[in-house]
Design an enzyme around this catalytic site. Structure first.
Site, PDB file in Angstrom:
ATOM      1  N   ASP A 207       1.088  -1.116   0.147  1.00  0.00           N
ATOM      2  CA  ASP A 207      -0.029   0.098  -0.025  1.00  0.00           C
ATOM      3  C   ASP A 207       0.705   1.238  -0.038  1.00  0.00           C
ATOM      4  OD1 ASP A 207       0.274   1.142   2.888  1.00  0.00           O
ATOM      5  OD2 ASP A 207       0.402  -1.056   2.922  1.00  0.00           O
ATOM      6  N   ASP A 209       0.639   3.619   2.338  1.00  0.00           N
ATOM      7  CA  ASP A 209       0.224   4.316   3.555  1.00  0.00           C
ATOM      8  C   ASP A 209      -0.711   5.134   3.421  1.00  0.00           C
ATOM      9  OD1 ASP A 209       1.194   3.681   6.301  1.00  0.00           O
ATOM     10  OD2 ASP A 209       2.048   5.712   6.240  1.00  0.00           O
TER      11      ASP A 209
END
Length: 284
Positions: A207, A209
């Site tokens: 991802d 973040d």
């Protein structure tokens, strides 16, 4: 040589090993996260251990880091390949990229970072937290085997978890120029150094973040990308094992030399017995 593999999130199946056996072990530091899976790959002995347990039942804080590293040491492991699921702090490192970090920034708060204490003080250098020789080897294996973006080097900021970062934290980490954020390289790397093991990690990005505008980190996204990363990471580990040089050299293998600050005669007998496997040659 015996190679240890510590599986991170989404990496719970052992490599394509032959002559496989499972071993349940106990240690002076409690029970490891799970049983050890021991086998052979390309003639090399490999010991696999899932960091969070087979069913991901241990949180990043509660994982049995001391027992895990001790169990691998007791099994004869002298070099460890770790894997971690991480978030990216850089636009040019998207999900499903791999990073082989060479630095750590420790933001954990509630973990035991040493095997020692209890009347035995050890001050060990940790300037290069991952074994440079193993970092180079993993990076080469990744370039050869992974069909995705691979970065050698970078800083892994390790947070306590189990919650993900706040936006303020994520933006701060990004402003420092750090590369990835995760929850599991500490205290694992510190304990591996104390156990005189050559240790480095392959991180798989799941991802961005939460520094990225309008971006939220969800478990669904993390698990989906972790599953996608599994094939790449397993390919890297397999290549790294197959090509591990016999003349591999690591400064980690003598890391305890000159680091014990307590006179041997002053170390309690119970402590000496507990650390015999780790430090016995320095306590004679």
């Amino acid at each position: 040589m015996t190679i240890g593999v510590i599986g991170g999130s989404g990496i719970y199946e052992a490599l394509p090993l032959e002559n496989v056996s499972t071993e349940s072990v106990t240690t002076p530091y409690g029970e490891p996260s799970d049983d050890l899976t021991i086998g052979e790959l390309a003639g090399q002995e490999v010991v696999f251990l899932p960091r969070h347990g087979e069913d991901h039942q241990h949180t990043p804080t509660e994982a049995s880091y001391q027992a895990n590293i001790y169990a691998l040491k007791d099994a004869g492991v002298d070099r460890v390949i770790s894997t971690n699921a991480v978030g990216s702090l850089r636009e040019d490192l998207p999900p499903q990229s791999l990073v082989i970090p060479d630095q750590i920034f420790d933001r954990t708060k509630h973990r035991t970072p040493t095997f020692f204490g209890d009347g035995m003080v050890v001050h060990m250098g940790f300037a290069d937290p991952y074994c440079p020789a193993m970092v180079d080897h993993l990076a080469t294996a990744a370039e050869e085997a992974a069909e995705t973006t691979v970065q050698e080097g970078g800083t892994y900021v390790c947070i306590e978890g189990p919650q993900y970062s706040t936006r303020a934290e994520s933006e701060f980490y990004r402003d420092q120029g750090w590369d990835v954020v995760g929850m599991t390289t500490i205290p694992e790397a510190k304990l591996a150094r104390e156990a005189e093991m050559s240790y480095a990690t392959v991180t798989g990005i799941t991802d961005y973040d939460v520094w990225k505008q309008d971006n939220e980190v969800t478990l669904e996204e993390v698990l989906e990308n972790a599953a996608a990363n599994q094939e790449s990471i397993n390919a890297v580990i397999e290549q790294a094992v197959r090509t591990m040089p016999e003349d591999f050299e690591s400064e980690a293998w003598s890391a305890l030399e000159g680091t014990i600050n307590t006179p041997v005669e002053s170390i309690p007998a119970e402590t000496r017995e507990r650390v015999e496997l780790l430090a016995g040659q320095y306590l004679e």
